[in-house]
Design a protein around this motif. Structure first.
Motif, PDB file in Angstrom:
ATOM      1  N   LYS A 108       0.997  -0.806  -0.132  1.00 28.91           N
ATOM      2  CA  LYS A 108       0.136   0.170   0.002  1.00 28.91           C
ATOM      3  C   LYS A 108       0.681   1.170  -0.252  1.00 28.91           C
ATOM      4  N   ALA A 109       2.193   1.492   0.858  1.00 25.47           N
ATOM      5  CA  ALA A 109       2.933   2.418   0.812  1.00 25.47           C
ATOM      6  C   ALA A 109       3.052   2.816  -0.137  1.00 25.47           C
ATOM      7  N   ARG A 110       3.963   0.670  -1.474  1.00 24.32           N
ATOM      8  CA  ARG A 110       4.918   1.886  -1.749  1.00 24.32           C
ATOM      9  C   ARG A 110       3.678   2.181  -3.809  1.00 24.32           C
ATOM     10  N   GLU A 111       2.106   2.145  -3.426  1.00 23.43           N
ATOM     11  CA  GLU A 111       1.307   1.956  -3.634  1.00 23.43           C
ATOM     12  C   GLU A 111       0.508   3.573  -4.309  1.00 23.43           C
ATOM     13  N   ILE A 112       1.139   4.449  -2.670  1.00 25.46           N
ATOM     14  CA  ILE A 112       0.710   5.344  -3.369  1.00 25.46           C
ATOM     15  C   ILE A 112       1.875   6.233  -2.814  1.00 25.46           C
ATOM     16  N   GLY A 113       3.214   5.895  -2.771  1.00 26.54           N
ATOM     17  CA  GLY A 113       4.027   6.439  -4.213  1.00 26.54           C
ATOM     18  C   GLY A 113       5.402   7.042  -2.336  1.00 26.54           C
ATOM     19  N   VAL A 114       4.908   6.077  -1.303  1.00 23.23           N
ATOM     20  CA  VAL A 114       6.038   5.854  -0.689  1.00 23.23           C
ATOM     21  C   VAL A 114       7.421   5.024  -1.128  1.00 23.23           C
ATOM     22  N   GLU A 115       8.254   6.219  -0.945  1.00 22.32           N
ATOM     23  CA  GLU A 115       9.764   4.972  -1.835  1.00 22.32           C
ATOM     24  C   GLU A 115       9.735   3.858  -0.297  1.00 22.32           C
ATOM     25  N   VAL A 116       9.559   3.130  -0.846  1.00 19.20           N
ATOM     26  CA  VAL A 116      10.334   1.660   0.082  1.00 19.20           C
ATOM     27  C   VAL A 116      12.033   1.145   0.000  1.00 19.20           C
ATOM     28  N   ARG A 117      12.669   1.447  -0.014  1.00 18.59           N
ATOM     29  CA  ARG A 117      13.916   1.226   0.860  1.00 18.59           C
ATOM     30  C   ARG A 117      13.691  -0.154   1.227  1.00 18.59           C
TER      31      ARG A 117
END
Length: 377
Positions: A108-117
């Motif tokens: 969900k975080a990636r889907e809404i634009g958080v850059e998850v590294r």
């Protein structure tokens, strides 16, 4: 002000880090989230989440109602002498593995634009005059605000020389945690805490007809036994309920997950000019009711204040002071009660007496349950 790469940088993608990243991104801020492991992955955790965080997870985009998760409404506690206490959980909780919920939140975080590294280890985090610097394994990132959401004894804690690392070993700071997923003949709506010498084991249902069985004990028990299986036979099997679970359950993976140097000592919600959420600001004893909900709640408290800070309604230091005050008001008493109960569980005669007393005094049992379970947030 120096130009920054992101508005917010969060170090550690547990439940607090993931949900806080989502909430800040929903407010329109650019967010980078660092995690040393690769999603999805298992964590040592009790995997029971109190209903207080249900609406918050819905707001983070997780459709819990559609997942048909087990709803847990009763608590059982056993002592080594076989006394079994059963109590209603007015608030209750639900079961879901960290593998599943963390994985869904990361998606969900990636889907809404958080850059998850993920698969990215952080070597340093520092507040400077007008921004924060986060040193990653292959990069250096500048952010307007850094948030610490790491757990256990991270290398950031060591770098900062936090005081809890230097404390003498005691009954709150030298535990090991062991977790299994099992298939068992066990009620769907109960979370059980079974005591043994210098430890206790929780079991509750999660998804896909599996149960999480997770226990805490002292490092001394493991050292004395020489291995996990030997320790279980020597200590856990002394509780008849645990012996039955271990002997009659189907274990879903050959080796358990384990974690060492678990500490429940006091920590600060702000350190080195950096706001901390979740376990980074106080490893939460399982007997506080629910550490996962408390971790997410700390992130929600901070999110509101971060928004005010970035909108220049308050200064950074004002934000940190307000967060410290709100964190203590919300959690200090709950943590205190949890630590009192924690100190008595696992001590054979004290646990026998304590559970027997609670069984005879349901009013006291209900009071402790209420003090260690929060309200919806």
């Amino acid at each position: 002000m120096v130009s920054v790469d992101y508005d917010i940088g969060i170090v550690g993608a547990g439940l607090a880090g993931l949900t806080t990243a989502i909430q800040l991104r929903k407010k329109g801020y650019s967010v980078v989230l660092f995690e040393k492991n690769g999603f999805p992955f298992h964590r040592v955790c009790g995997e029971y989440i109190s209903v207080e965080s249900w609406d918050y997870l819905l707001d983070c985009g997780i459709d819990l109602a559609d997942m048909q998760l087990p709803i847990i409404k009763k608590l059982q506690v056993s002592s080594l002498n076989g006394t079994l206490l059963t109590a209603d959980l007015d608030l209750g909780g639900f079961g879901i593995s960290r593998y599943k919920i963390d994985g869904l939140l990361a998606l969900k975080a990636r889907e809404i634009g958080v850059e998850v590294r993920d698969n990215c280890k952080i070597s340093g985090m520092q507040r400077l005059s007008d921004h924060y610097r986060i040193e990653a394994s292959d990069d250096e990132v500048r952010v307007q605000l850094a948030i610490g959401s790491f757990g256990k004894r991270s290398n950031i804690d060591v770098q900062w020389r936090r005081s809890f690392l230097a404390r003498k070993l005691n009954n709150l700071n030298n535990h090991i945690g062991i977790k299994y997923h099992i298939k068992a003949d066990f009620p769907d709506d109960i979370i059980a805490l079974h005591n043994f010498k210098d430890g206790y084991c929780g079991i509750s249902k999660i998804e896909e007809e599996q149960y999480c069985m997770c226990y805490l004990t002292t490092a001394a028990n493991l050292q004395q036994s020489g291995g996990i299986k030997e320790m279980e036979r020597q200590f856990l099997y002394q509780n008849k309920y645990l012996k039955q679970l271990f002997e009659q359950s189907e274990f879903c993976y050959s080796q358990p997950l384990s974690i060492s140097q678990v500490s429940f000592d006091n920590k600060e919600p702000v350190f080195a000019g950096t706001p901390l959420i979740g376990d980074a600001c106080g490893m939460i004893t399982p007997l506080c009711g629910n550490g996962m909900s408390m971790a997410m709640h700390s992130g929600k408290l901070l999110t509101v204040l971060v928004d005010r800070y970035i909108q220049q309604q308050i200064s950074l230091d004002e934000m940190l002071g307000l967060y410290t005050d709100q964190w203590r008001k919300q959690f200090a008493a709950r943590l205190h009660v949890g630590r009192i109960v924690q100190a008595r569980f696992g001590k054979v005669w004290q646990t026998d007496l304590f559970v027997s007393l609670l069984k005879k005094m349901p009013v006291l049992t209900n009071a402790i349950v209420k003090r260690t379970h929060g309200r919806g947030f």
